[in-house]
Design an enzyme around this catalytic site. Structure first.
Site, PDB file in Angstrom:
ATOM      1  N   LYS A 217      39.728  34.365  43.377  1.00  0.00           N
ATOM      2  CA  LYS A 217      41.004  35.080  43.366  1.00  0.00           C
ATOM      3  C   LYS A 217      40.811  36.533  43.766  1.00  0.00           C
ATOM      4  CE  LYS A 217      42.880  37.146  39.939  1.00  0.00           C
ATOM      5  NZ  LYS A 217      43.481  37.542  38.641  1.00  0.00           N
ATOM      6  N   ASP A 235      46.874  33.346  41.139  1.00  0.00           N
ATOM      7  CA  ASP A 235      46.883  33.945  39.802  1.00  0.00           C
ATOM      8  C   ASP A 235      47.824  33.137  38.915  1.00  0.00           C
ATOM      9  OD1 ASP A 235      49.407  34.630  40.660  1.00  0.00           O
ATOM     10  OD2 ASP A 235      49.237  36.750  40.110  1.00  0.00           O
TER      11      ASP A 235
END
Length: 346
Positions: A217, A235
């Site tokens: 991420k 996320d």
């Protein structure tokens, strides 16, 4: 046997009387011939009555173009986000192709709603973005943006942070939470940048994920926004909305990333991430989605999980959508909202 003149006259009168009676008979009656059978000329003509079921309703009669009468259209313009007819089929009945088309339409409409979508972390170079993204775990971008000015003033480059005293870094980043673990990651990744990458943030995924505290991420945030390399940032907001929109049923971020990547062209990945995250923060919240104020509600199979009343839903809007400051202290020039205040201000 020869007929007498009287008999011929009687026969003639009988034929004339029969013709007169046939002419006077009402339509639809059956006249028998001398043999007792109906004659073809006397058979009634049958007309089909119009089928009452096929008679068009005056209220819904199509016009010359085959469109329903305007008066018969449902009133669908009173609720913001419900102005368009529902385009989502019943659960479980949507094909893969239909889902992909709906997903891409969501992306296009989000692009119209958030043309200014951007990373909501303040940064001036790849190193600042990397540090800010690591700090953003388990906190808001706003809190990170309020914290990093003092941190970057003290440690402007990887070499500076690599030589930092852990306790001093911890104190500076305390407002972001989990400050001990984060300080360890920041110092560790700074040492790796100094020793292994010449003090520069690498522009490849396989290199970034080797840094302490950096996962996929974080790597995709840096790649997409500092180097222009497409990537999907999965996320908590992205995971929640991808499942609500039935793009995936996966729970693991890596699997979600893979499935969503198969729906959209690679060129859209970075901006798609921004738009979905923007929407999740402003409208499609975790606990109380503002369904009644959602501009893509007509494409959402989960419509109704949140507040559907338009007025009450508008009160749930956050940041610029609700008329409040955004998360950045220094937003981009095209951002329509108000800049956030520094830490401790007001």
């Amino acid at each position: 046997m020869a007929q007498t003149p009287a008999a011929k006259a009687a026969g003639t009168e009988k034929s004339a009387a029969g013709a007169s009676a046939e002419a006077a008979a009402p339509k639809g009656t059956t006249r028998k011939s001398a043999a007792g059978k109906p004659t073809a000329a006397a058979m009634p003509t049958t007309k089909k009555k119009p089928d009452a079921k096929k008679k068009p309703d005056a209220k819904n009669r199509p016009d010359a173009e085959g469109k329903p009468d305007a008066k018969s259209k449902p009133d669908a313009g009173k609720e913001y986000g419900r102005k368009k007819s529902r385009a989502v089929p019943a659960a479980g009945s949507e094909s893969r192709l239909a889902m992909v088309r709906r997903a891409r339409r969501i992306n296009r409409e989000l692009a119209d709603v958030y043309p200014y979508a951007h990373p909501e972390l303040d940064f001036r170079n790849p190193f600042q973005l990397l540090v800010a993204t690591v700090l953003s775990a388990q906190t808001t971008d706003l809190r990170v943006n309020q914290t990093t000015p003092a941190l970057f003033a003290r440690y402007p480059a990887p070499e500076d942070m690599a030589a930092a005293v852990p306790e001093e870094v911890e104190e500076l980043i305390r407002p972001t939470g989990f400050f001990r673990a984060k300080a360890k990651s920041l110092i560790g990744l700074s040492k790796a940048l100094r020793d292994d990458f010449g003090g520069e943030v690498p522009g490849r995924l396989e290199d970034l994920v080797t840094l302490p505290g950096v996962g996929r991420k974080t790597a995709f945030v840096v790649l997409g926004n500092a180097f222009g390399v497409p990537g999907i940032t999965v996320d908590t907001h992205f995971m929640r909305l991808a499942r609500r929109w039935k793009w995936t049923e996966q729970e693991d971020p890596v699997k979600i990333e893979a499935e969503v990547a198969g729906i959209f062209p690679k060129s859209e990945w970075t901006m798609l991430s921004h738009r979905v995250i923007f929407h999740g923060r402003r409208i499609c919240h975790a606990r109380k989605p503002a369904c009644g104020a959602c501009p893509i509600a007509h494409l959402c199979p989960s419509y109704g999980e949140g507040e559907t009343d338009p007025e009450r839903a508008r009160k749930l809007l956050k940041y610029e959508m609700g008329g409040f400051p955004g998360q950045r202290l220094n937003p981009p020039p095209d951002y329509p909202g108000k800049p956030a205040a520094p830490l401790g201000a007001g």
